[in-house]
Structures are given as C-alpha cells and as structure tokens.
Enzyme design. Structure first.
Site, PDB file in Angstrom:
ATOM      1  N   HIS A 152       0.848  -1.204   0.000  1.00 30.11           N
ATOM      2  CA  HIS A 152       0.000   0.000   0.000  1.00 30.11           C
ATOM      3  C   HIS A 152       0.880   1.249   0.000  1.00 30.11           C
ATOM      4  O   HIS A 152       0.582   2.234  -0.676  1.00 30.11           O
ATOM      5  CB  HIS A 152      -0.891   0.042   1.244  1.00 30.11           C
ATOM      6  N   GLN A 212     -18.242  -6.798  -0.883  1.00 32.93           N
ATOM      7  CA  GLN A 212     -17.358  -7.625  -1.710  1.00 32.93           C
ATOM      8  C   GLN A 212     -16.941  -8.924  -1.021  1.00 32.93           C
ATOM      9  O   GLN A 212     -16.182  -9.707  -1.575  1.00 32.93           O
ATOM     10  CB  GLN A 212     -16.130  -6.833  -2.165  1.00 32.93           C
ATOM     11  N   GLN A 263      -8.651  -7.886 -10.468  1.00 30.50           N
ATOM     12  CA  GLN A 263      -9.398  -6.715  -9.973  1.00 30.50           C
ATOM     13  C   GLN A 263      -9.117  -5.492 -10.852  1.00 30.50           C
ATOM     14  O   GLN A 263     -10.029  -4.719 -11.184  1.00 30.50           O
ATOM     15  CB  GLN A 263      -9.007  -6.433  -8.520  1.00 30.50           C
TER      16      GLN A 263
HETATM   17  O1  PAF Z   1      -8.050  -4.261  -3.201  1.00 31.26           O
HETATM   18  C1  PAF Z   1      -8.706  -3.882  -2.206  1.00 31.26           C
HETATM   19  O2  PAF Z   1      -8.184  -3.691  -1.118  1.00 31.26           O
HETATM   20  C2  PAF Z   1     -10.207  -3.673  -2.358  1.00 31.26           C
HETATM   21  O3  PAF Z   1     -10.759  -4.602  -3.208  1.00 31.26           O
HETATM   22  C3  PAF Z   1     -10.579  -2.242  -2.791  1.00 31.26           C
HETATM   23  C4  PAF Z   1     -10.068  -1.937  -4.169  1.00 31.26           C
HETATM   24  C5  PAF Z   1     -10.021  -1.252  -1.784  1.00 31.26           C
HETATM   25  C6  PAF Z   1     -12.106  -2.087  -2.798  1.00 31.26           C
HETATM   26  O4  PAF Z   1     -12.647  -2.329  -1.556  1.00 31.26           O
END
Ligand code: PAF
Length: 336
Positions: free
Chosen positions: A90, A114, A206
C-alpha cells in the site's frame, strides 16, 4: 469520529538549512526589523519542518469539506482505495500518488459487499491508528474512513457485469465479489473525483475488472497499476499475511518460490505441463492447498493453451494456507 488534523513531523535531513534556521532565530535576539525577519524565515525554514496537515475524514460530508479546501489550491487528485491493515505494498501506491499528484486521498473501508464469506469479513485485520500514522509519514493529504451506513445508506442494488473478465478465477470462486468491488470503487470515484487511482498488481483480475467498469461508465479516471511488493523471501505482501502464524508464513513462501521457478520450467515445457507442475509441487507442501492456478491471456483473462496465444501471459494463483486457512493470491508474468 470528527475531522482531525495532524501535524506532519518529518525529520529534517538538511543540516545546512537547519544551520541557517538557527542563525536566523539567533538574529531575532539581536532585534532585527520584524518584516525583514519574516522574509528571511520564509526562505530559510526547511520544507520538512513546515507544518503540513493530514486530514482524517470520517464521513462523506467531512470528505467533501476536506476536498473543497484541497481543490482550491488546484492540481490533480490521486486516490488510493484500500481496506486498511496497510503494508509496504500500500505504501508504494501512496508514495507514487504523492509524487504524481497535488492531493492524495487514501480511503480505508472494509467493504462488506465484496465479501461473500461472513467469517472472512469478520476476520479481516483492522488497525486504523497504525494505518493513519503510516499515511501521515508517507505524506497523504486526506484519509477517508467512512462508516458502512455512510457509504450504503440504502442497500446498493446496482449490478456490474463484465464477462468474460469477471466470470473466471476470483469471479467464479467468489460470486458477487467483483460486483461489490465495482460498487465501492464507483462510489469512491463519485465522491473523490480523482484524476488518477492506484491499485496493486497482486489483484491482477481486480484491475482488469475496474478498467472495464471505468470504460463502461466513461469515467475520467486514469487507472495506474503498481507492481507487487514482496518480502525478501518472495512472499507477496498482503493484509491477510498478518493472519498467518510464523510457521505458516514460512510455508506460504513456497507459493512465490514455485511460481518463480516455473518461469525457467516453462521455457522447456507446454502450458499444460507448467500448470500441472506448479499445482502438484504446491499441493505436495504440507499446509498448502491450491484452489486454482490458471495461465491466462493478460488482457482477456481467458485460459491459453500455447505460450504464443497472447502477447501477455500471466499465471494467476489462489492457495489456502495453514489451519485457519488463509486464502492467499499471487501471480507471475510468463510473457509481456
Ligand atoms: O483491493 C482492495 O483492497 C479492495 O478490493 C478495494 C479496491 C479497496 C475495494 O474495496
């Protein structure tokens, strides 16, 4: 939680300028003219000790206020969507956004829509204080930490569907997962209006789904994928790694080791042979169980049968590790 302001306390690494600052402060004692002093102080105070403020917005209203102030200064806005429990992966996204934009917004929101597994949602690591301290050091401008009620005042009934990209691999194993990702990411884009958004390539599929959504909704957001960050052992960084015991962490290292070794193997073997070799080697490790390993076209995410089938070829894997077990994902580029 109300909006809070934090002073960045970055240390100075500029001894020469610090000396200048000391000299100027000393000069105050000798009674120099006030106006003259202000000008000198402005020139000599190192950037690193000038007060800069990171705002924490705990609601959409607070986010809007913080963004208004930031936008007034002009420049581009970068968004790093996260679910918290931040790690160096991150941090690399945030640092890139800080370098490329005037304003960086980081969202921390464990998005319930999700998760198709309630236990997974309940177990997801949460450490907001630690996350904010890291973001402050990285130079983020706004941290958006909304509540579930704030984001979903009414149930989100929108449906996003981008076959065949979202129907394979994670889409097949986690029904509704990408729909939830599109729900939250589209809401974040609508709230923040970022010029650029940053996502880690560990979640390869994603990124492909979000790109499809951005194209579908014609959103003016530049999606910037960032490389996977790995431990020295090769293990891909993931918030879920924190759920592993030290022994399980050692076991998990085999995932990247076997994937990495498969690159050399693939030079002398077919796609099917490489696939089977990876799966059998990992399943032979005590404590690992492969959920799927697919060698796919990097654009369409569909299985390939020959290495020359696509300009970009990626091996995407999901493995269960340990007693809980923890679901870990990783990928490797064979081509492109
Ligand atoms: O990759 C993630 O941490 C999540 O899928 C995201 C993109 C923050 C959406 O909740």
């Amino acid at each position: 939680m109300s909006m809070q302001r934090y002073e960045k306390k970055t240390e100075s690494h500029e001894p020469e300028r610090d000396d200048n600052l000391r000299a100027v402060k000393k000069s105050v004692l000798y009674g120099w003219g006030k106006r003259y002093m202000i000008i000198i102080l402005l020139f000599c105070t190192p950037n690193s000790v000038k007060a800069q403020l990171m705002k924490i917005a705990a609601s959409t209203l607070e986010l809007e206020k913080a963004l208004q102030a930031a936008r007034a200064e002009g420049g581009t806005v970068g968004l790093v969507p996260t679910m918290g429990a931040l790690h160096a992966g991150h941090a690399s996204l945030v640092s890139r956004s800080v370098a490329e934009n005037a304003v960086t917004v980081v969202s921390i929101f464990v998005n319930p829509t999700q998760f198709n597994d309630k236990t997974d949602l309940a177990n997801y690591p949460r450490m907001p204080e630690q996350d904010c301290a890291l973001l402050e050091r990285l130079g983020a401008d706004i941290v958006f930490m909304p509540t579930v009620e704030d984001i979903y005042p009414t149930p989100d009934t929108r449906r996003f569907s981008y076959p065949p990209i979202d129907t394979v691999m994670e889409g097949d194993r986690r029904p509704g997962h990408f729909n939830g990702v599109c729900q939250i990411v589209s809401k974040l884009f609508a709230l923040v209006h970022p010029d650029r958004a940053y996502f880690g390539e560990k979640d390869y599929q994603q990124i492909a789904v979000i790109r499809a959504m951005v194209a579908d909704l014609q959103l003016p957001v530049d999606i910037r994928p960032c490389p996977i960050v790995r431990e020295a052992s090769g293990l891909a960084l993931s918030s879920r790694n924190q759920l592993l015991t030290p022994e399980e962490r050692q076991t998990a290292v085999n995932i990247s080791r076997v994937l990495q070794a498969s690159i050399a193997y693939s030079g002398q073997h077919t796609v099917a042979e490489t696939h089977d070799n990876v799966v059998s080697q990992l399943n032979a490790v005590n404590g690992l169980e492969v959920e799927y390993f697919q060698i796919v076209d990097g654009q369409t995410l569909q299985d390939i049968t020959a290495w020359t089938d696509a300009p970009t070829v990626v091996g995407c894997i999901t493995v269960y590790c340990g007693h809980r077990p923890v679901r870990l994902i990783d990928n490797i580029h064979y081509r492109g």
